[in-house]
Design an enzyme around this catalytic site. Structure first.
Site, PDB file in Angstrom:
ATOM      1  N   ASN A 170       4.153  -4.271   1.427  1.00 30.37           N
ATOM      2  CA  ASN A 170       4.587  -5.192   0.335  1.00 30.37           C
ATOM      3  C   ASN A 170       5.264  -4.681  -0.656  1.00 30.37           C
ATOM      4  O   ASN A 170       6.157  -4.708  -1.403  1.00 30.37           O
ATOM      5  CB  ASN A 170       3.650  -6.236   0.068  1.00 30.37           C
ATOM      6  CG  ASN A 170       2.999  -6.794   1.179  1.00 30.37           C
ATOM      7  OD1 ASN A 170       3.628  -6.949   2.556  1.00 30.37           O
ATOM      8  ND2 ASN A 170       1.705  -7.270   1.165  1.00 30.37           N
ATOM      9  N   ASP A 171       4.305  -3.588  -1.331  1.00 27.10           N
ATOM     10  CA  ASP A 171       4.684  -2.818  -2.526  1.00 27.10           C
ATOM     11  C   ASP A 171       5.858  -1.832  -2.152  1.00 27.10           C
ATOM     12  O   ASP A 171       6.816  -1.612  -2.875  1.00 27.10           O
ATOM     13  CB  ASP A 171       3.464  -2.444  -3.176  1.00 27.10           C
ATOM     14  CG  ASP A 171       3.000  -3.246  -4.176  1.00 27.10           C
ATOM     15  OD1 ASP A 171       3.525  -4.005  -4.869  1.00 27.10           O
ATOM     16  OD2 ASP A 171       1.605  -3.614  -4.033  1.00 27.10           O
ATOM     17  N   ARG A 217       8.638  -8.499  -6.256  1.00 28.56           N
ATOM     18  CA  ARG A 217       8.212  -9.308  -4.972  1.00 28.56           C
ATOM     19  C   ARG A 217       7.959 -10.843  -5.234  1.00 28.56           C
ATOM     20  O   ARG A 217       7.700 -11.639  -4.421  1.00 28.56           O
ATOM     21  CB  ARG A 217       6.913  -8.875  -4.274  1.00 28.56           C
ATOM     22  CG  ARG A 217       5.929  -8.658  -5.224  1.00 28.56           C
ATOM     23  CD  ARG A 217       4.897  -7.463  -4.394  1.00 28.56           C
ATOM     24  NE  ARG A 217       3.854  -8.254  -3.623  1.00 28.56           N
ATOM     25  CZ  ARG A 217       2.784  -7.707  -3.039  1.00 28.56           C
ATOM     26  NH1 ARG A 217       2.524  -6.253  -3.469  1.00 28.56           N
ATOM     27  NH2 ARG A 217       2.057  -8.298  -2.461  1.00 28.56           N
ATOM     28  N   ARG A 242      -9.284  -7.117  -0.110  1.00 37.65           N
ATOM     29  CA  ARG A 242      -8.558  -7.052  -1.526  1.00 37.65           C
ATOM     30  C   ARG A 242      -9.732  -7.539  -2.465  1.00 37.65           C
ATOM     31  O   ARG A 242      -9.845  -8.730  -2.972  1.00 37.65           O
ATOM     32  CB  ARG A 242      -7.549  -8.108  -1.405  1.00 37.65           C
ATOM     33  CG  ARG A 242      -6.287  -7.603  -0.662  1.00 37.65           C
ATOM     34  CD  ARG A 242      -5.204  -8.669  -0.892  1.00 37.65           C
ATOM     35  NE  ARG A 242      -3.958  -8.063  -0.570  1.00 37.65           N
ATOM     36  CZ  ARG A 242      -3.431  -8.259   0.626  1.00 37.65           C
ATOM     37  NH1 ARG A 242      -4.019  -8.973   1.467  1.00 37.65           N
ATOM     38  NH2 ARG A 242      -2.112  -8.121   0.929  1.00 37.65           N
ATOM     39  N   ARG A 283     -10.783  -2.063  -0.600  1.00 35.94           N
ATOM     40  CA  ARG A 283      -9.844  -1.588  -1.679  1.00 35.94           C
ATOM     41  C   ARG A 283     -10.559  -1.655  -2.844  1.00 35.94           C
ATOM     42  O   ARG A 283     -10.875  -2.710  -3.268  1.00 35.94           O
ATOM     43  CB  ARG A 283      -8.536  -2.140  -1.429  1.00 35.94           C
ATOM     44  CG  ARG A 283      -7.561  -1.564  -2.354  1.00 35.94           C
ATOM     45  CD  ARG A 283      -6.033  -2.213  -1.996  1.00 35.94           C
ATOM     46  NE  ARG A 283      -6.173  -3.606  -2.659  1.00 35.94           N
ATOM     47  CZ  ARG A 283      -4.987  -4.298  -2.464  1.00 35.94           C
ATOM     48  NH1 ARG A 283      -3.998  -3.957  -1.993  1.00 35.94           N
ATOM     49  NH2 ARG A 283      -4.860  -5.608  -2.802  1.00 35.94           N
ATOM     50  N   CYS A 312      -1.144  -1.954   6.320  1.00 35.89           N
ATOM     51  CA  CYS A 312      -1.982  -3.289   5.870  1.00 35.89           C
ATOM     52  C   CYS A 312      -0.782  -4.312   5.208  1.00 35.89           C
ATOM     53  O   CYS A 312      -1.327  -5.465   4.793  1.00 35.89           O
ATOM     54  CB  CYS A 312      -2.933  -3.116   5.183  1.00 35.89           C
ATOM     55  SG  CYS A 312      -2.770  -2.213   3.725  1.00 35.89           S
TER      56      CYS A 312
HETATM   57  C1  PEP Z   1       0.718  -4.025   0.109  1.00 32.71           C
HETATM   58  O1  PEP Z   1       1.219  -3.749  -1.125  1.00 32.71           O
HETATM   59  O2  PEP Z   1       1.430  -4.197   1.093  1.00 32.71           O
HETATM   60  C2  PEP Z   1      -0.790  -4.425   0.194  1.00 32.71           C
HETATM   61  C3  PEP Z   1      -1.320  -4.596   1.332  1.00 32.71           C
HETATM   62  O3  PEP Z   1      -1.239  -4.853  -0.877  1.00 32.71           O
HETATM   63  P1  PEP Z   1      -1.088  -6.232  -1.931  1.00 32.71           P
HETATM   64  O4  PEP Z   1      -0.460  -6.994  -1.222  1.00 32.71           O
HETATM   65  O5  PEP Z   1      -2.614  -6.582  -2.134  1.00 32.71           O
HETATM   66  O6  PEP Z   1      -0.298  -5.299  -3.134  1.00 32.71           O
HETATM   67 MG    MG Z   2       0.327  -3.444  -2.809  1.00 34.55          MG
END
Ligand code: PEP
Ligand code: MG
Length: 575
Positions: free
Chosen positions: A458-459, A469, A301, A336, A506
């Protein structure tokens, strides 16, 4: 004894004394002053500016020599801002001419300066407004005689303490990485917020969403933090303390047990090999990735390089950071591109936020909007690809047009590098994060234009279930097992397999051993996670009979009732 509950985001038990960091709210008084008070008021103002300058210099002097250069550079910027006439001179004129108190005069001119920044064209400079606010607030605190602890005051030792605070921005949380706290707890925040993800990488017990913790817990009180259960016990009696001392020893024993499989391959009982990769945030995380024996880095990241500093890192600085990771790890690194925006602001996002930051100018959208920010990164990543195996990954893609734009920029940069004689991997794989439902639904189309896909759960969960979130008020709706989420994940895995390209996950779901078997049953073979969770996931893989899990997963996908589905996932543990 007081017991407080929240969401556990970093496992383990900590027993220690609380260190409460207080928030930024300031009550600014406004009044007029009699003529004879004008000069003393001017003097009071000047003293506050001098004190602020002095404090910043003290902080600068305490920064260790090996600290990242951005720590020192943001203080330099703050010192320069303190000399700006809007902050250093105009308030004095206003105190004299309008007979306003110093705090009021400073607020007036500070607001004018912040408006100038807000109106700047350049998104990066615009976001510097919060730095101005920080500097003004420092002077205000000196005027008001309030001394607030801040994480940016690096000299403050948090070592061994349980840090309790109302909220932490990802920019502040990344500063925590420099301290050796024993645990931390915040009033606000959700379990997959970036702050929580950073907390997990600290490998200490951590709890978010503990409403009121910073109000109820006092500095110096003894607290027990149970990160797994998300519970904090304040001023525990000796019985509770004894119980948790024993539990802590048990948890440490379990961890030592896991260490034994560090060198083992992640192969299921029926012979399927699973790739387990590490997520990293800063080059300093290389050590954790190495210690976990991860196969490679599946997510770097890079946005954390851009935080807590006055200027974005130059191409040279980025190149140095990326090559350090590649050279030290000697494995494939998936870099990324910048995912700033939403909760990840360069300086903690304390300024005015857009109406809907998670749906706004974030990640690849911000980069395409601001090529001056994006191109140096593309150049640095491409140049780093000559040093070792690198993949480039684009976050938050939502349309094929966006992808075309990114690709043309990459081509443009490649031509530049050719002209300048810089080496790079001409076939560098370019992948996309599938984290917007549109990209998941159309994964077959995206798969035709990308070299690999990576599912950012996550997103993907945030956008699919429409739950912010970061907002703990809707935490309870966060559900990786929602049938819509599972269907999207399956869709993406199948699309990648059909197109013959690799697919990784991820997001945090990939590092949660409760879901390892389910994801394997859905066809996932590449997992990228925080190194702290890797051994637990590996244990799960090694104990799995993939054929049995695959059959059971088919039933799970057919199940419509949430409770029944969760029970079936629970039963996978015995498959
Ligand atoms: C996600 O969104 O799952 C991700 C890995 O990216 P970030 O948590 O950095 O938004
Ligand atoms: Mg993300």
């Amino acid at each position: 004894m007081l017991v407080l509950h929240g969401s556990g985001v970093g496992k383990g038990i900590a027993i220690g004394t609380a260190f409460v960091l207080h928030g930024p709210s300031l009550d600014i008084p406004e009044y007029t002053i009699p003529a004879q008070e004008v000069e003393p008021e001017v003097k009071r103002f000047r003293n506050a500016v001098v004190a602020s300058r002095q404090q910043l210099r003290e902080i600068a002097a305490q920064i260790p020599a090996n600290a990242p250069s951005e720590s020192a550079s943001f203080i330099e910027t703050y010192l320069l801002m303190l000399q700006d006439p809007e902050i250093a001179e105009k308030p004095i004129r206003t105190i004299r001419e309008q007979r306003l108190n110093a705090e009021h005069a400073l607020r007036m001119h500070g607001a004018a300066l912040m408006r100038v920044f807000e109106q700047m064209e350049d998104a990066y400079l615009r976001s510097k407004r919060t730095d101005v606010e920080d500097v003004i607030n420092r002077v205000q605190r000196n005027l008001l005689n309030i001394h607030r602890e801040r994480l940016t005051d690096i000299g403050k030792s948090l070592d061994g303490k349980v840090v309790v605070t109302r909220d932490l921005s990802p920019a502040d949380a990344v500063l925590l990485k420099r301290h050796k706290m024993s645990a931390f707890a915040t009033d606000l925040g959700g379990p997959i917020s970036h702050t929580a993800i950073l907390a997990r990488s600290l490998n200490i017990p951590a709890i978010v969403g503990m409403h009121g913790a910073s109000r109820y817990i006092r500095n110096g009180e003894t607290v027990v933090v149970d990160g797994k259960r998300g519970v904090v016990m304040v001023a525990p009696d000796s019985l509770v303390l004894d119980f948790y001392e024993q539990r802590r020893a048990y948890v440490i024993g379990k961890q030592l047990e896991l260490e034994k499989i560090k060198e083992s391959a992640a192969v299921t009982r029926d012979g399927a090999t699973i790739t387990l990769m590490a997520n990293i945030e800063l080059p300093d995380d290389i050590k954790a990735a190495q210690e976990s024996h991860a196969d490679s880095v599946g997510l770097y990241r890079t946005e954390y390089l851009f935080m807590n500093r006055a200027q974005p890192p130059s191409e040279a600085e980025q190149f140095a950071a990326y090559t350090r990771v590649i050279k030290t790890l000697r494995q494939q690194v998936t870099i990324r591109t910048l995912d700033l925006g939403a909760d990840k602001q360069v300086d903690g996002g304390r300024g005015e936020a857009p109406t809907n930051p998670a749906l706004g100018l974030r990640a690849v959208r911000m980069c395409l909007h601001d090529p001056a920010l994006f191109k140096p990164q593309l150049r640095a990543i491409l140049r780093a690809s000559a040093v070792g195996p690198v993949q480039m990954m684009i976050p938050m893609v939502s349309s094929l047009d966006e992808l075309d734009q990114v690709k043309s920029l990459i081509e443009e940069v490649k031509h530049e590098l050719d002209r300048e004689g810089h080496a790079y991997d001409a076939n560098i794989p370019v992948g996309g994060m599938i984290e917007v439902p549109a990209a998941a639904v159309a994964a077959d189309l995206f798969a035709q234009h990308l070299d690999f896909l990576s599912i950012g759960t996550n997103d993907l969960i945030q956008y699919t279930l429409a739950i912010d979130r970061v907002d703990d008020a809707v935490n309870y709706l966060y559900d990786p097992l929602h049938p819509a989420v599972l269907r999207l994940i399956k869709l993406v895995i199948d699309a990648a397999n059909k197109a013959g390209i690799p697919v990784t996950m991820c997001g945090e779901m990939a590092g949660d051993p409760r879901y390892t078997r389910l994801l394997m049953g859905l066809g996932l073979r590449l997992f990228s996670m925080d190194p702290t969770t890797l051994l637990e996931v590996k244990r799960k893989v090694m104990d799995t009979n993939l054929n049995a899990v695959r059959l059971a997963t088919e039933n799970i996908l057919r199940c419509h009732k949430s409770q029944e589905l969760k029970e079936l996932v629970g039963k996978l543990e015995f498959a």
